[in-house]
Enzyme design. Structure first.
Site, short mmCIF file in Angstrom:
data_model
loop_
_atom_site.label_atom_id
_atom_site.label_comp_id
_atom_site.label_asym_id
_atom_site.label_seq_id
_atom_site.Cartn_x
_atom_site.Cartn_y
_atom_site.Cartn_z
N HIS A 67 -101.11 60.71 -4.82
CA HIS A 67 -100.30 60.77 -3.60
C HIS A 67 -100.03 59.31 -3.22
O HIS A 67 -100.68 58.76 -2.34
CB HIS A 67 -101.05 61.47 -2.45
CG HIS A 67 -101.11 62.96 -2.56
ND1 HIS A 67 -101.40 63.77 -1.49
CD2 HIS A 67 -100.91 63.79 -3.60
CE1 HIS A 67 -101.38 65.04 -1.88
NE2 HIS A 67 -101.09 65.08 -3.16
N THR A 89 -100.58 61.06 4.99
CA THR A 89 -101.97 61.37 5.33
C THR A 89 -102.04 62.84 5.70
O THR A 89 -101.21 63.33 6.46
CB THR A 89 -102.44 60.50 6.52
OG1 THR A 89 -102.41 59.13 6.11
CG2 THR A 89 -103.84 60.86 6.95
N HIS A 90 -102.98 63.56 5.08
CA HIS A 90 -103.14 64.99 5.39
C HIS A 90 -104.24 65.20 6.44
O HIS A 90 -105.20 64.42 6.51
CB HIS A 90 -103.51 65.77 4.11
CG HIS A 90 -102.40 65.83 3.11
ND1 HIS A 90 -102.17 64.84 2.19
CD2 HIS A 90 -101.43 66.78 2.91
CE1 HIS A 90 -101.12 65.17 1.45
NE2 HIS A 90 -100.64 66.33 1.87
N GLU A 189 -106.05 78.98 0.02
CA GLU A 189 -106.34 80.22 0.73
C GLU A 189 -107.05 81.22 -0.18
O GLU A 189 -106.91 81.20 -1.40
CB GLU A 189 -105.04 80.87 1.22
CG GLU A 189 -104.28 80.08 2.25
CD GLU A 189 -103.62 78.84 1.65
OE1 GLU A 189 -103.20 78.89 0.47
OE2 GLU A 189 -103.54 77.82 2.36
N SER A 208 -99.49 70.66 5.15
CA SER A 208 -98.88 69.50 5.80
C SER A 208 -97.73 69.94 6.71
O SER A 208 -97.64 71.12 7.07
CB SER A 208 -98.34 68.53 4.73
OG SER A 208 -97.25 69.10 4.04
N ASN A 231 -96.50 76.89 -6.75
CA ASN A 231 -97.37 77.95 -7.26
C ASN A 231 -97.27 79.18 -6.36
O ASN A 231 -96.96 79.04 -5.18
CB ASN A 231 -98.84 77.49 -7.30
CG ASN A 231 -99.34 77.06 -5.92
OD1 ASN A 231 -99.12 75.92 -5.50
ND2 ASN A 231 -99.99 77.95 -5.23
I1 8IG Z 1 -98.92 72.27 -4.20
O1 8IG Z 1 -101.03 77.58 -2.51
C1 8IG Z 1 -99.77 73.57 -2.92
N1 8IG Z 1 -100.19 73.20 -1.71
N2 8IG Z 1 -102.35 75.84 1.51
N3 8IG Z 1 -101.68 76.73 -0.53
C2 8IG Z 1 -101.77 75.66 0.33
N4 8IG Z 1 -101.31 74.46 0.02
C3 8IG Z 1 -100.73 74.30 -1.18
C4 8IG Z 1 -100.61 75.33 -2.10
C5 8IG Z 1 -101.10 76.62 -1.76
N5 8IG Z 1 -100.00 74.85 -3.19
#
Ligand code: 8IG
Length: 268
Positions: A67, A89-90, A189, A208, A231
């Site tokens: 990142h 920043t997360h 999750e 984010s 994804n």
């Molecule tokens: I790249 O499936 C990414 N970021 N919360 N869930 C969450 N954040 C993500 C995901 C996901 N894929």
């Protein structure tokens, strides 16, 4: 409060450092590049300069390898100056919500009137394949946090500008729109949480963007949010996801994302 404790003063300091360093009086736009977006931004606009983010007041080295944390200054086809943040920043980094929105506040203090927030996320629809970009129409903030303090009753009826979404549709008429649900993370999750997000009206899950959008609206910036589905959310796909497939899908989406960013920068 000093700049040490007042986040807006610290952002004003960062903005002054930025404009001084590049010899400009102000910027017009800002763009935050999330997971999967940095390749797409390469070659977009004419690069005027670059500096590591940690050289600006209030920014720290990102904790997630890959990142990248740089600020690139570019000139768009229409002569506007845009600040590109190649990393963010997360909230899950634990540095506090003020650190999460420092880039947004710096962009606003430097004169930006609009910000494009991009991210990589999980999709909640089985037919939203990895590599699909989705405009954020609205969000659900499940972090329990906010960058605002006190009686700051910011209206979020149109947090994600309908005007900017229309411009994006002009560039790419096939773009989907969806509701982005931010979880705190950093864990992904559970399938039950993904089902919950869907029942609540969500289309995308990520870690984010919503806190940054709130800070941007407080600062008066127009916001365009764009997610890249990288994804399916946990439990959405019957087969476990191959990381290599995700990377390949992101790579395959690059020309489309680049055309989208380039077209947007010519219209914003
Ligand atoms: I790249 O499936 C990414 N970021 N919360 N869930 C969450 N954040 C993500 C995901 C996901 N894929």
């Amino acid at each position: 409060m000093t700049a040490q404790t007042d986040p807006r003063a610290l952002a004003a300091e960062a903005a002054a450092t930025l404009t001084h360093r590049f010899g400009i009086s102000s910027i017009d736009l800002a763009l935050v590049l999330g997971s999967g977006w940095s390749g797409a931004s390469a070659g977009v606009g004419e690069q005027l300069g670059e500096c590591p983010l940690e050289e600006l007041p209030g920014f720290a080295k990102p904790v997630v390898a890959g990142h990248g944390g740089a600020l690139k200054l570019i000139r768009t086809g229409t002569g506007k100056v845009a600040a590109l943040f190649t990393g963010r920043t997360h909230f899950y980094e634990g540095r506090g919500v003020a650190a999460v929105v420092h880039g947004v506040r710096t962009a606003a203090a430097a004169g930006a009137s609009a910000i494009v927030l991009t991210n990589g996320c999980g999709g909640l629809h089985a037919d939203w394949a990895p590599g699909t970009p989705v405009l954020i129409r609205d969000h659900i903030n499940l972090t329990g946090a906010t960058p605002l303090e006190g009686a700051t009753f910011i209206d979020l009826t149109e947090a994600y500008s309908a005007r900017l979404r229309a411009l994006a549709h002009e560039v790419d008429p096939t773009l989907l729109e969806g509701v982005y649900v931010q979880f705190r993370g950093p864990q992904y999750e559970t399938p039950a949480e993904v089902r919950m997000a869907k029942v609540l009206g969500g289309d995308l899950v990520g870690m984010s963007t919503t806190l940054e959008t709130i800070a941007a609206r407080e600062a008066g910036l127009e916001v365009l949010g764009i997610s890249l589905v990288t994804n399916p959310g946990a439990g959405i796909s019957p087969t476990p996801l191959e990381h290599a497939e995700v990377i390949a899908a992101g790579k395959a989406a690059e020309p489309r994302l680049r055309a989208l960013l380039a077209g947007l920068l010519d219209r914003l």
